[in-house]
Design a protein around this motif. Structure first.
Motif, PDB file in Angstrom:
ATOM      1  N   VAL A  99       0.838  -1.199   0.000  1.00  0.00           N
ATOM      2  CA  VAL A  99       0.000   0.000   0.000  1.00  0.00           C
ATOM      3  C   VAL A  99       0.872   1.249   0.000  1.00  0.00           C
ATOM      4  CG1 VAL A  99      -1.653   1.354   1.351  1.00  0.00           C
ATOM      5  CG2 VAL A  99      -1.998  -1.097   1.064  1.00  0.00           C
ATOM      6  N   ARG A 100       1.959   1.199   0.762  1.00  0.00           N
ATOM      7  CA  ARG A 100       2.844   2.376   0.855  1.00  0.00           C
ATOM      8  C   ARG A 100       3.736   2.537  -0.364  1.00  0.00           C
ATOM      9  NH1 ARG A 100       3.644   0.369   6.246  1.00  0.00           N
ATOM     10  NH2 ARG A 100       5.678  -0.463   5.593  1.00  0.00           N
ATOM     11  N   ARG A 101       4.078   1.427  -1.055  1.00  0.00           N
ATOM     12  CA  ARG A 101       5.152   1.525  -2.050  1.00  0.00           C
ATOM     13  C   ARG A 101       4.854   0.942  -3.427  1.00  0.00           C
ATOM     14  NH1 ARG A 101       7.652  -0.384   2.678  1.00  0.00           N
ATOM     15  NH2 ARG A 101       9.021   1.145   3.701  1.00  0.00           N
ATOM     16  N   ARG A 102       3.934  -0.017  -3.568  1.00  0.00           N
ATOM     17  CA  ARG A 102       3.828  -0.748  -4.820  1.00  0.00           C
ATOM     18  C   ARG A 102       2.370  -0.881  -5.262  1.00  0.00           C
ATOM     19  NH1 ARG A 102       8.081  -2.565  -2.072  1.00  0.00           N
ATOM     20  NH2 ARG A 102       6.784  -3.867  -0.709  1.00  0.00           N
ATOM     21  N   HIS A 103       1.942   0.068  -6.071  1.00  0.00           N
ATOM     22  CA  HIS A 103       0.590   0.032  -6.620  1.00  0.00           C
ATOM     23  C   HIS A 103       0.635  -0.500  -8.053  1.00  0.00           C
ATOM     24  CE1 HIS A 103      -1.013   3.434  -3.784  1.00  0.00           C
ATOM     25  NE2 HIS A 103      -0.487   2.409  -3.119  1.00  0.00           N
ATOM     26  N   ALA A 104      -0.426  -1.163  -8.467  1.00  0.00           N
ATOM     27  CA  ALA A 104      -0.517  -1.720  -9.814  1.00  0.00           C
ATOM     28  C   ALA A 104      -1.947  -1.587 -10.316  1.00  0.00           C
ATOM     29  CB  ALA A 104      -0.083  -3.188  -9.814  1.00  0.00           C
ATOM     30  N   VAL A 105      -2.124  -1.910 -11.580  1.00  0.00           N
ATOM     31  CA  VAL A 105      -3.449  -1.944 -12.203  1.00  0.00           C
ATOM     32  C   VAL A 105      -3.571  -3.260 -12.961  1.00  0.00           C
ATOM     33  CG1 VAL A 105      -4.888  -0.944 -14.022  1.00  0.00           C
ATOM     34  CG2 VAL A 105      -3.722   0.560 -12.391  1.00  0.00           C
ATOM     35  N   SER A 140     -15.360  -1.748 -24.069  1.00  0.00           N
ATOM     36  CA  SER A 140     -14.563  -0.980 -23.110  1.00  0.00           C
ATOM     37  C   SER A 140     -13.958  -1.905 -22.066  1.00  0.00           C
ATOM     38  CB  SER A 140     -15.440   0.065 -22.415  1.00  0.00           C
ATOM     39  OG  SER A 140     -15.997   0.963 -23.353  1.00  0.00           O
ATOM     40  N   GLY A 141     -12.671  -1.745 -21.829  1.00  0.00           N
ATOM     41  CA  GLY A 141     -11.990  -2.545 -20.822  1.00  0.00           C
ATOM     42  C   GLY A 141     -12.079  -1.903 -19.452  1.00  0.00           C
ATOM     43  N   LEU A 142     -11.694  -2.664 -18.446  1.00  0.00           N
ATOM     44  CA  LEU A 142     -11.698  -2.204 -17.070  1.00  0.00           C
ATOM     45  C   LEU A 142     -10.281  -2.197 -16.518  1.00  0.00           C
ATOM     46  CD1 LEU A 142     -14.713  -4.380 -15.912  1.00  0.00           C
ATOM     47  CD2 LEU A 142     -14.730  -1.888 -16.038  1.00  0.00           C
ATOM     48  N   HIS A 143     -10.004  -1.249 -15.642  1.00  0.00           N
ATOM     49  CA  HIS A 143      -8.712  -1.167 -14.972  1.00  0.00           C
ATOM     50  C   HIS A 143      -8.966  -1.242 -13.471  1.00  0.00           C
ATOM     51  CE1 HIS A 143      -7.914   1.447 -18.689  1.00  0.00           C
ATOM     52  NE2 HIS A 143      -7.417   0.245 -18.921  1.00  0.00           N
ATOM     53  N   MET A 144      -8.497  -2.310 -12.836  1.00  0.00           N
ATOM     54  CA  MET A 144      -8.765  -2.505 -11.423  1.00  0.00           C
ATOM     55  C   MET A 144      -7.525  -2.237 -10.578  1.00  0.00           C
ATOM     56  SD  MET A 144     -11.877  -3.038 -11.613  1.00  0.00           S
ATOM     57  CE  MET A 144     -13.263  -3.816 -12.422  1.00  0.00           C
ATOM     58  N   ALA A 145      -7.738  -1.557  -9.456  1.00  0.00           N
ATOM     59  CA  ALA A 145      -6.648  -1.233  -8.548  1.00  0.00           C
ATOM     60  C   ALA A 145      -6.065  -2.509  -7.942  1.00  0.00           C
ATOM     61  CB  ALA A 145      -7.139  -0.297  -7.453  1.00  0.00           C
ATOM     62  N   ALA A 146      -4.746  -2.538  -7.838  1.00  0.00           N
ATOM     63  CA  ALA A 146      -4.062  -3.720  -7.324  1.00  0.00           C
ATOM     64  C   ALA A 146      -2.819  -3.300  -6.543  1.00  0.00           C
ATOM     65  CB  ALA A 146      -3.677  -4.659  -8.474  1.00  0.00           C
ATOM     66  N   LEU A 147      -2.262  -4.250  -5.816  1.00  0.00           N
ATOM     67  CA  LEU A 147      -0.985  -4.096  -5.113  1.00  0.00           C
ATOM     68  C   LEU A 147      -0.059  -5.198  -5.610  1.00  0.00           C
ATOM     69  CD1 LEU A 147      -2.454  -3.742  -1.495  1.00  0.00           C
ATOM     70  CD2 LEU A 147      -1.817  -1.867  -3.044  1.00  0.00           C
ATOM     71  N   TRP A 148       1.249  -4.921  -5.608  1.00  0.00           N
ATOM     72  CA  TRP A 148       2.168  -5.954  -6.092  1.00  0.00           C
ATOM     73  C   TRP A 148       3.377  -6.066  -5.180  1.00  0.00           C
ATOM     74  CZ3 TRP A 148       7.166  -5.121  -8.238  1.00  0.00           C
ATOM     75  CH2 TRP A 148       7.534  -3.775  -8.418  1.00  0.00           C
ATOM     76  N   GLU A 149       4.079  -7.195  -5.319  1.00  0.00           N
ATOM     77  CA  GLU A 149       5.249  -7.475  -4.496  1.00  0.00           C
ATOM     78  C   GLU A 149       6.305  -8.235  -5.283  1.00  0.00           C
ATOM     79  OE1 GLU A 149       6.502  -6.751  -1.731  1.00  0.00           O
ATOM     80  OE2 GLU A 149       4.971  -6.261  -0.231  1.00  0.00           O
ATOM     81  N   ARG A 150       7.527  -8.171  -4.773  1.00  0.00           N
ATOM     82  CA  ARG A 150       8.632  -9.029  -5.239  1.00  0.00           C
ATOM     83  C   ARG A 150       8.989  -9.975  -4.099  1.00  0.00           C
ATOM     84  NH1 ARG A 150      10.670  -3.871  -6.118  1.00  0.00           N
ATOM     85  NH2 ARG A 150      10.820  -3.165  -8.274  1.00  0.00           N
ATOM     86  N   TRP A 151       9.200 -11.238  -4.444  1.00  0.00           N
ATOM     87  CA  TRP A 151       9.656 -12.213  -3.451  1.00  0.00           C
ATOM     88  C   TRP A 151      10.876 -12.925  -4.012  1.00  0.00           C
ATOM     89  CZ3 TRP A 151       9.544 -17.778  -3.466  1.00  0.00           C
ATOM     90  CH2 TRP A 151       9.882 -18.348  -2.229  1.00  0.00           C
TER      91      TRP A 151
END
Length: 273
Positions: free
Chosen positions: A101-107, A142-153
């Protein structure tokens, strides 16, 4: 919630549409997933490799990711529940999501998503009937863009026991040149359902308006997920979504074809709005 969705565009076309670098079609050596997302897909389920939009150093970037977040501190992803959704209201306080939430936002781009609604019980207090799947999408193409969060492991290449079964076959590149593999993963944010969407589920994906893509991808501009769209905007968006009943064949994740999107007669008991 959002546990299944459809996306027909391949990463190369999505990158053009989203003005992004296509790093998803052929992931870099050492990355996991090691192969790009398949397209078209009509029944995408958690743990599948999907394309996700992120903000790079100079340009937007489209990456191949596992749908189901794996936090960076995880010792073994097999010990995790499947974190394919995160509640927008509480993600910032949950250990699995708060760093992202603090650092890695995605769509996450999609054509639409599925929900299952059980038929009412035949009598009061009785067992509910079989579930009817519904497909939610915008009118037309029309496409949709959904809010997401991402990570590296980081997954040590030498420690095969630490690799999730899903990616046990997905070693990319020379182990001597790439002593570590990095798994990219994401989760889709959800919020309280509004308008007619409440008829199919009490939760819905959190939409990113096209004009706010860059603002959402930069956590310094929009940090709190629910600041992304105000209540009136979100309600108006929910009112535009088309809800159509589709074949129960979509309930089997092995089924994947355009026939899954074909409308079927609506049950008499279902009323949206």
């Amino acid at each position: 919630m959002c546990g299944r969705y459809s996306l027909q565009s391949d990463p190369a076309q999505l990158a053009v549409d989203l003005d992004a670098l296509d790093l998803a079609s052929k992931p870099a050596a050492g990355n996991v997933p090691a192969e790009g997302p398949r397209a078209p897909r009509f029944n995408i389920a958690p743990t599948t490799t999907i394309p996700a939009l992120t903000s790079g150093e100079e340009n937007r970037e489209l990456l191949a990711m596992r749908w189901g977040l794996v936090p960076s501190w995880t010792k073994d992803p097999r010990d995790l529940p499947n974190l394919f959704n995160a509640r927008s209201e509480t993600a910032a306080t949950k250990p699995s999501f708060r760093s992202a939430v603090r650092r890695r936002h995605a769509v996450v781009p999609m054509d639409g998503w599925y929900e299952w609604v059980p038929a009412p019980a035949q009598q009061e207090g009785g067992k509910k009937g079989p579930k009817q799947p519904f497909f939610m999408s915008l009118p037309g193409d029309s496409g949709l863009h959904m809010a997401a969060l991402w990570e590296r492991w980081t997954m040590p290449a030498a420690d095969d026991d630490a690799a999730p079964d899903l990616f046990a076959h997905a070693d990319s590149g020379d182990a001597e040149q790439h002593p570590e593999r990095v798994m990219y993963s994401c989760t889709i944010l959800t919020t309280e359902a509004l308008g007619p969407l409440r008829a199919v589920h009490h939760r819905m994906p959190l939409v990113v308006p096209p004009e706010k893509l860059d603002a959402w991808l930069d956590p310094e501009i929009i940090t709190v997920p629910l600041d992304l769209v105000d209540g009136d905007e979100l309600t108006a968006w929910a009112e535009t979504i088309e809800i159509r009943p589709v074949s129960r064949a979509v309930s089997n994740v092995r089924n994947d074809g355009p026939e899954l999107l074909e409308p079927v007669p609506s049950p008499e008991w279902f009323h949206a709005g």
